[in-house]
Design a protein around this motif. Structure first.
Motif, PDB file in Angstrom:
ATOM      1  N   GLU A   1       2.542  14.678   5.413  1.00 19.84           N
ATOM      2  CA  GLU A   1       3.796  14.796   6.159  1.00 19.84           C
ATOM      3  C   GLU A   1       4.977  15.148   5.258  1.00 19.84           C
ATOM      4  OE1 GLU A   1       3.259  10.378   5.219  1.00 19.84           O
ATOM      5  OE2 GLU A   1       1.993  12.059   5.876  1.00 19.84           O
ATOM      6  N   LYS A   2       4.788  15.047   3.947  1.00 22.20           N
ATOM      7  CA  LYS A   2       5.858  15.396   3.004  1.00 22.20           C
ATOM      8  C   LYS A   2       5.783  16.846   2.537  1.00 22.20           C
ATOM      9  CE  LYS A   2       7.121  10.965   0.898  1.00 22.20           C
ATOM     10  NZ  LYS A   2       7.418  10.303  -0.393  1.00 22.20           N
ATOM     11  N   LEU A   3       4.779  17.577   2.983  1.00 26.85           N
ATOM     12  CA  LEU A   3       4.573  18.931   2.483  1.00 26.85           C
ATOM     13  C   LEU A   3       5.072  19.979   3.473  1.00 26.85           C
ATOM     14  CD1 LEU A   3       0.977  18.497   1.042  1.00 26.85           C
ATOM     15  CD2 LEU A   3       3.098  18.699  -0.273  1.00 26.85           C
ATOM     16  N   MET A   4       5.775  20.980   2.947  1.00 29.99           N
ATOM     17  CA  MET A   4       6.264  22.109   3.735  1.00 29.99           C
ATOM     18  C   MET A   4       5.650  23.388   3.168  1.00 29.99           C
ATOM     19  SD  MET A   4       8.595  20.779   5.908  1.00 29.99           S
ATOM     20  CE  MET A   4       9.917  21.925   6.290  1.00 29.99           C
ATOM     21  N   LEU A   5       5.078  24.190   4.036  1.00 27.64           N
ATOM     22  CA  LEU A   5       4.444  25.434   3.608  1.00 27.64           C
ATOM     23  C   LEU A   5       5.468  26.557   3.523  1.00 27.64           C
ATOM     24  CD1 LEU A   5       1.782  26.983   2.983  1.00 27.64           C
ATOM     25  CD2 LEU A   5       1.709  27.561   5.416  1.00 27.64           C
ATOM     26  N   GLY A   6       5.584  27.173   2.352  1.00 26.92           N
ATOM     27  CA  GLY A   6       6.474  28.317   2.191  1.00 26.92           C
ATOM     28  C   GLY A   6       5.810  29.584   2.704  1.00 26.92           C
ATOM     29  N   ILE A   7       6.507  30.321   3.552  1.00 25.84           N
ATOM     30  CA  ILE A   7       5.996  31.564   4.130  1.00 25.84           C
ATOM     31  C   ILE A   7       6.930  32.701   3.728  1.00 25.84           C
ATOM     32  CG2 ILE A   7       5.466  32.785   6.278  1.00 25.84           C
ATOM     33  CD1 ILE A   7       4.797  30.090   7.531  1.00 25.84           C
ATOM     34  N   PRO A   8       6.397  33.778   3.159  1.00 23.29           N
ATOM     35  CA  PRO A   8       7.256  34.857   2.634  1.00 23.29           C
ATOM     36  C   PRO A   8       7.747  35.801   3.729  1.00 23.29           C
ATOM     37  CG  PRO A   8       4.969  35.404   2.229  1.00 23.29           C
ATOM     38  CD  PRO A   8       4.970  34.043   2.880  1.00 23.29           C
ATOM     39  N   MET A   9       8.852  35.466   4.343  1.00 29.46           N
ATOM     40  CA  MET A   9       9.396  36.314   5.403  1.00 29.46           C
ATOM     41  C   MET A   9      10.180  37.483   4.808  1.00 29.46           C
ATOM     42  SD  MET A   9       8.314  35.276   8.273  1.00 29.46           S
ATOM     43  CE  MET A   9       9.422  36.226   9.278  1.00 29.46           C
ATOM     44  N   TYR A  10       9.511  38.247   3.990  1.00 27.02           N
ATOM     45  CA  TYR A  10      10.126  39.420   3.371  1.00 27.02           C
ATOM     46  C   TYR A  10       9.021  40.387   2.993  1.00 27.02           C
ATOM     47  CZ  TYR A  10       8.824  36.716  -0.772  1.00 27.02           C
ATOM     48  OH  TYR A  10       8.131  35.978  -1.702  1.00 27.02           O
ATOM     49  N   ALA A  11       9.406  41.592   2.596  1.00 33.57           N
ATOM     50  CA  ALA A  11       8.463  42.625   2.175  1.00 33.57           C
ATOM     51  C   ALA A  11       8.734  42.988   0.722  1.00 33.57           C
ATOM     52  CB  ALA A  11       8.615  43.865   3.061  1.00 33.57           C
TER      53      ALA A  11
END
Length: 443
Positions: free
Chosen positions: A331-341
């Motif tokens: 519950e302490k982890l956040m997934l980084g998602i690359p919203m860029y190109a």
């Protein structure tokens, strides 16, 4: 992260439809001869609605291999489809599709309509980095995003070697966030004229006196501007500063927690305690014991200064999650998602550093150049090529509904607390729709 564009966290979503209109979406991959008009005819939706839903630029041409999000659960079988391909694209099993549609075999026919099973929404935390501008801009952005965000991260404060912090022009953004029910955080980086500066970070945390002074300045900043907490985005730290950085986070948490303030940390991807060795300063286990959240910067396996390739290959992201969930509460982890190109020049003898821009800009670029979209099944990432005015060949890797859904599924599978990406100006309409279809945003 390598440069500003890759700061690690959170997703942004500006939706134009009301929640009760969004029930599910299917993903249509364009074929030769497809237009918004004939896709709309098949799925009973107007071209204008399709264009708006998918963030299409004024130039509304389609290219082969492009991902189009269509409302509903009805999927029309394309010539090259198999049940396996349809299931994989929508992150459901073949058996689920067969059961939902009463199929006795895996044989399907072109033009056949299948109902794609819809998963129950998962509650998730969502946030966004935000660079404040003028008051009108701040008001509009926060008004539009309020109902889709848990937190907002004001970017960025930088410390001097004596622990004092630069100021940023907030223009009412913190107060506006509170009024909209969004938790505002101050982002603090180790940026200097050298970029992300490990020597600056070392100077701030190397002695008890230095840490105490820096922590006091951080507390005063949060208290003065009524922030909920701080995001520590210290990157490129010296591996030998591992114990010092963990101690700094412990002492910062000990100071802020009694005052109902939180500590979040942006961390690079690891697949072991000190693997890769150049990121060994980040002790996931110890940091997770003291901080409220760890934002995993699960991208940049290919970066602007290197060869072209997938930014966040799914198999590498999984390795990070396998390790992170073994030492940090999920519950302490956040997934980084690359919203860029990322856009690389791949022709010519002279090496040219790549360029970063929004996914929405990538969509406009491949439509303008009429580039076919390819999808790397192993890394779960789309890419295309085009020629510029100088005749140079470019290769662009980015995100589309298929790759986003693959990452969203990881948030579910690993039971993570949330996810995110960099920053509000890099919004992508298709992601907004998929987010609201797949998750309910926690307040």
């Amino acid at each position: 992260m390598k440069g500003y564009v890759c700061v690690g966290v959170v997703l942004l979503f500006i939706l134009f439809t009301s929640e009760d209109q969004i029930k599910a979406e299917i993903i249509h991959i364009t074929q030769k001869g497809d237009t918004l008009y004939n896709i709309g005819e098949r799925y009973t939706i107007t071209p204008d609605q399709l264009a708006k839903l998918n963030g299409m630029p004024k130039e509304r041409k389609l290219v082969r291999g492009q991902s189009i999000v269509v409302p509903g659960q009805a999927y029309i079988v394309q010539p090259s489809d198999t049940l396996y391909k349809i299931a994989k694209r929508h992150k459901v099993s073949v058996n689920e599709i067969m059961e939902k549609n009463g199929l006795k075999s895996t044989t399907i026919l072109k033009g056949q309509t299948l109902t794609v099973p819809k998963k129950q929404k998962t509650p998730v935390k969502v946030g966004a980095y935000f660079i404040p501008k003028d008051e009108v801009y701040n008001e509009n952005i926060i008004d539009n995003l309020g109902q889709y965000l848990t937190t907002i991260y004001l970017f960025s404060y930088t410390p001097s070697r004596d622990g004092t912090l630069t100021s940023i022009s907030l223009k009412g953004s913190v107060n506006k966030a509170w009024r909209k029910g969004i938790l505002p955080f101050a982002t603090v980086t180790n940026l200097s004229s050298k970029g992300f500066d490990p020597d600056l970070a070392h100077e701030l945390i190397r002695t008890e006196k230095k840490r105490k002074t820096f922590i006091n300045h951080l507390y005063l900043l949060l208290d003065r501007h009524d922030y909920k907490g701080v995001v520590i985005d210290f990157e490129g730290l010296h591996p030998e500063d591992r114990s010092l950085f963990s101690l700094f986070i412990k002492e910062l948490s000990d100071r802020l927690h009694p005052n109902n303030m939180e500590v979040h940390i942006a961390v690079p991807p690891l697949k072991g305690s000190k693997s890769p060795s150049y990121s060994a300063a980040f002790d996931y286990k110890t940091l997770g014991e003291h901080a409220d959240s760890l934002f995993l910067m699960t991208y940049n396996w290919h970066w602007l200064g290197g060869p072209s390739g997938p930014i966040a290959p799914i198999q590498e992201v999984k390795k990070t999650l396998d390790f992170a969930t073994s030492v940090v509460p999920r519950e302490k982890l956040m997934l980084g998602i690359p919203m860029y190109a990322y856009d690389w020049v791949i022709s010519g003898e002279k090496r040219v550093k790549g360029e970063a821009y929004s996914v929405q800009n990538a969509i406009a670029k491949y439509i303008h150049h009429e580039s076919q979209i390819f999808y790397d099944e192993q890394s779960e990432a789309p890419w295309f090529r085009y020629k510029d005015e100088q005749g140079r060949t470019h290769e662009v890797w980015f995100e589309d509904p298929r790759s986003l859904l693959a990452k969203f599924e990881l948030v579910r599978d690993y039971q993570l607390g949330g996810m995110g990406a960099w920053q509000l100006d890099f919004s992508m309409r298709q992601s907004e729709t998929l987010l609201r279809s797949e998750f309910s945003v926690r307040e």
